[in-house]
Scaffold this active site. Structure first.
Site, mmCIF file in Angstrom:
data_model
loop_
_atom_site.group_PDB
_atom_site.id
_atom_site.type_symbol
_atom_site.label_atom_id
_atom_site.label_comp_id
_atom_site.label_asym_id
_atom_site.label_seq_id
_atom_site.Cartn_x
_atom_site.Cartn_y
_atom_site.Cartn_z
ATOM 1 N N HIS A 176 10.837 -5.988 43.218
ATOM 2 C CA HIS A 176 11.195 -4.831 43.227
ATOM 3 C C HIS A 176 12.457 -4.304 42.250
ATOM 4 C CE1 HIS A 176 9.039 -4.830 47.022
ATOM 5 N NE2 HIS A 176 8.826 -3.397 46.309
ATOM 6 N N ASP A 219 1.599 -5.906 46.321
ATOM 7 C CA ASP A 219 1.564 -6.929 47.554
ATOM 8 C C ASP A 219 0.192 -7.423 47.481
ATOM 9 O OD1 ASP A 219 4.065 -7.295 48.486
ATOM 10 O OD2 ASP A 219 4.036 -5.035 48.960
ATOM 11 N N CYS A 256 -1.243 2.511 43.412
ATOM 12 C CA CYS A 256 0.189 2.938 43.285
ATOM 13 C C CYS A 256 0.987 1.556 43.012
ATOM 14 C CB CYS A 256 0.838 3.590 44.421
ATOM 15 S SG CYS A 256 1.068 2.693 45.941
ATOM 16 N N GLU A 272 -2.720 -3.130 51.162
ATOM 17 C CA GLU A 272 -2.005 -3.889 50.216
ATOM 18 C C GLU A 272 -1.748 -5.402 50.807
ATOM 19 O OE1 GLU A 272 2.243 -2.809 49.905
ATOM 20 O OE2 GLU A 272 2.349 -1.963 51.722
HETATM 21 C C1 PEP Z 1 2.707 -2.507 46.066
HETATM 22 O O1 PEP Z 1 2.826 -3.257 46.847
HETATM 23 O O2 PEP Z 1 1.852 -2.418 45.223
HETATM 24 C C2 PEP Z 1 3.557 -1.266 46.409
HETATM 25 C C3 PEP Z 1 3.357 -0.128 45.594
HETATM 26 O O3 PEP Z 1 4.676 -1.302 47.048
HETATM 27 P P1 PEP Z 1 5.827 -2.112 46.711
HETATM 28 O O4 PEP Z 1 6.110 -2.414 45.233
HETATM 29 O O5 PEP Z 1 6.979 -0.985 47.290
HETATM 30 O O6 PEP Z 1 5.736 -3.082 47.652
HETATM 31 MG MG MG Z 2 3.959 -3.054 48.741
#
Ligand code: PEP
Ligand code: MG
Length: 597
Positions: free
Chosen positions: A194, A460, A507, A436
């Site tokens: 993140h 994920d 996403c 995910e």
């Molecule tokens: C993902 O896991 O691809 C996602 C978009 O969520 P995050 O990156 O916030 O875990």
């Molecule tokens: Mg995620």
């Protein structure tokens, strides 16, 4: 000083030139050493000094806070100061030093671990508050023991800085002053951690996973961050520095060219449309979302509202925030994801970081179902906000039908409450789920019948299906979105959504990966949502391909057995499709000779 080059994962594109500023303590591991009998008193004195210093810092913060913060925050600080006098904390650490003959940092860590464990059996709310105190105070004392205390990033000195750190949390990265920090280099982290995602959102060129870098560079040393090649050059030769200034100008000019086309439709040469949305974490990103031509918000990570503060945002505060985003984009769709705390996103008010394996622990929807009052506050705010724009609610980390059923029941309860109180909301606001977790991908045919849309979280999905911690630099070379298992799971999910006639999006960071665009078009995704800076490149690429070619390519890709083969084939069959200036812009990523310096 002699020129040195360090290679790592290119995490956020662009070229940054500036002077190095090192953040020493953040995330640094402390030393564990045995001590001699004659060193015990000195070690205890060091610990007591750190305690004293922590008390002074807390008094100082409290004095400053009184002017503009509420009673709750002051009470929390007061409880932290009390904690510094607590025998279970102070005396226990001193006993560890003298009886186990270990250094103060190690002794403190032991005390903290014991305390956390002993609170695990206490009544839930009480234990949560105490755990939070333990983490806050423990970290402060540890920092004071290890040297200079943490300086808020907002207090970085003036100038053009290349920030070099061991590891800093996503919410701290979000607070990086962009007027000063030109580039960012971190020892920990992977491309989809993140912190990495936030550095891309802030458009700060960054490199992650450069182990040992803090000790190998000096403060004030001139350095270049090459966010395309994944290269840090410390003390570059004058000529190389000049060349990099030219590359930097070229990069900015090419970005400008790409931006000229943002209003053209996101469609292939043979007219296949795919919606291109933006991911966002902070309302400050709204202008960038418009500048880069997003058709909507495909993922708003609301957990960032909970980071960097001691209390939880109230219903009214959340409502105002969601309304701001919805009205800014209206009538474009805005997909707001419910709280995904946990993993590497730890909120001070929900500090469960004592979990051995936080990514597999109490995270996201699991945490929300455990903390129903907090979840309901958010759902109420979301439903009320639904009157102000085109809202879709997205649930993170769903891993079973039962979980989805439980969440839907909570949503119904909240709706009923609002109806009883005659508070307006849109009863038909779509509720979708993130795919995910591999279990969700496998169960996607059943899950698709119970929700309004899917959004595939590849970050994920890769982490959980390949068993690779997305934030761990030691295994980041194994983290590969083109692993055939991952592609098959995405395909399986898209097919299930199509069969159930619900929209499906990606996403995760894969959405902004140029090499993957053909595959996403061929699979039939309705939309892809990415970091705003990736949108112009992806749109350009999309407009250079046909759906027909993409389908042939997907068929060939699905026959391959390794990620390497997939990547090679995609590179071979996609690169020639691109206009020359975009190729120059490193659109296909990952190769050494990307920018000629
Ligand atoms: C993902 O896991 O691809 C996602 C978009 O969520 P995050 O990156 O916030 O875990
Ligand atoms: Mg995620």
């Amino acid at each position: 000083m002699k020129t040195r080059r360090f290679r790592s994962t290119a995490t956020s594109p662009g070229i940054a030139i500036g002077k190095i500023y090192r953040l020493h303590n953040r995330g640094a591991a402390f030393m564990r050493t045995w001590i001699r009998e004659q060193d015990v008193d000195g070690e205890i004195l060091r610990f007591r000094t750190a305690i004293q210093k922590s008390k002074e810092q807390l008094s100082h913060i409290q004095a400053k806070m009184c002017r503009f913060q509420g009673d709750d925050q002051i009470k929390i600080l007061e409880s932290h100061r009390m904690f510094l006098q607590d025998d279970m904390f102070v005396a226990a650490t001193i006993t560890h030093v003298s009886e186990s003959m270990i250094n103060a940092e190690w002794a403190l860590d032991k005390t903290l671990a014991h305390l956390k464990l002993s609170f695990l059996n206490v009544d839930e709310e009480y234990f949560r508050e105490r755990l939070q105190d333990i983490d806050y105070v423990g970290r402060r004392v540890m920092n004071n023991l290890m040297g200079s205390p943490e300086m808020p990033l907002s207090e970085l000195p003036a100038g053009e800085i290349i920030l070099v750190a061991h590891d800093i949390s996503p919410c701290e990265v979000a607070g990086i002053p962009r007027d000063r920090v030109r580039g960012f280099v971190m020892e920990g982290g992977g491309e989809t951690s993140h912190s990495a995602i936030i550095s891309r959102a802030l458009e700060i060129p960054a490199l992650f996973g450069l182990k040992g870098i803090v000790e190998q560079v000096s403060d004030d040393e001139i350095a270049v961050v090459d966010g395309m090649k994944g290269l840090l050059i410390a003390s570059p030769h004058k000529r190389e520095l000049e060349q990099y200034r030219t590359v930097q100008e070229k990069y900015v000019a090419l970005e400008r060219i790409l931006l000229q086309d943002i209003d053209l439709p996101a469609e292939t040469k043979d007219g296949h449309r795919i919606r291109i949305d933006a991911n966002m974490e902070l309302v400050e990103e709204l202008p960038s979302i418009d500048e880069h031509g997003a058709e909507g918000v495909g993922l708003y990570r609301t957990e960032y509202l909970f980071l960097n503060r001691l209390d939880e945002p109230s219903e009214e505060e959340q409502l105002a925030n969601y309304i701001e985003v919805l009205t800014a984009l209206d009538p474009r769709p805005v997909t707001i994801r419910t709280i995904d705390l946990g993993g590497d996103k730890i909120s001070p008010s929900h500090s469960y970081e004592s979990q051995t394996n936080p990514a597999l622990g109490l995270r996201a929807i699991r945490l929300c179902l455990r903390e129903l009052p907090m979840f309901k506050v958010q759902l109420r705010a979301l439903l009320r906000a639904s009157m102000h724009g085109n809202l879709r609610i997205l649930l993170p980390m769903i891993s079973s039908m039962e979980e989805l059923t439980r969440v839907k029941r909570v949503i119904s309860d909240v709706k009923r409450e609002l109806t009883t109180k005659k508070i307006a909301y849109n009863p038909d606001v779509p509720v979708g789920i993130m795919i995910e977790v591999p279990a969700a991908a496998i169960m996607s045919p059943e899950l698709a019948l119970e929700c309004d849309f899917f959004s595939i979280g590849t970050n994920d999905l890769i982490q959980y299906s390949l068993a690779i911690d997305r934030g761990n630099e030691l295994v980041s070379d194994l983290y590969n979105p083109f692993h055939p298992a991952v592609l098959r799971m995405i395909r399986m999910t898209v097919d299930a959504a199509k069969k159930a006639k619900i929209p499906v999006a990606v996403c995760g960071e894969l959405a902004g990966e140029p090499l993957a665009v053909t595959l996403m078009v061929a699979m039939g995704l309705d939309s892809i949502s990415m970091n705003p800076i990736s949108i112009p490149r992806i749109k350009k690429l999309l407009r250079a391909i046909t759906q027909r070619q993409s389908k042939t390519l997907l068929r060939d890709v699905l026959k391959l057995k390794t990620a390497g083969e997939v990547e090679n084939l995609l590179r071979k069959r996609t690169s020639h499709l691109l206009p020359g200036e975009v190729r120059q812009l490193d659109i296909l990523g990952g190769q050494e000779e990307k920018v000629n310096v």
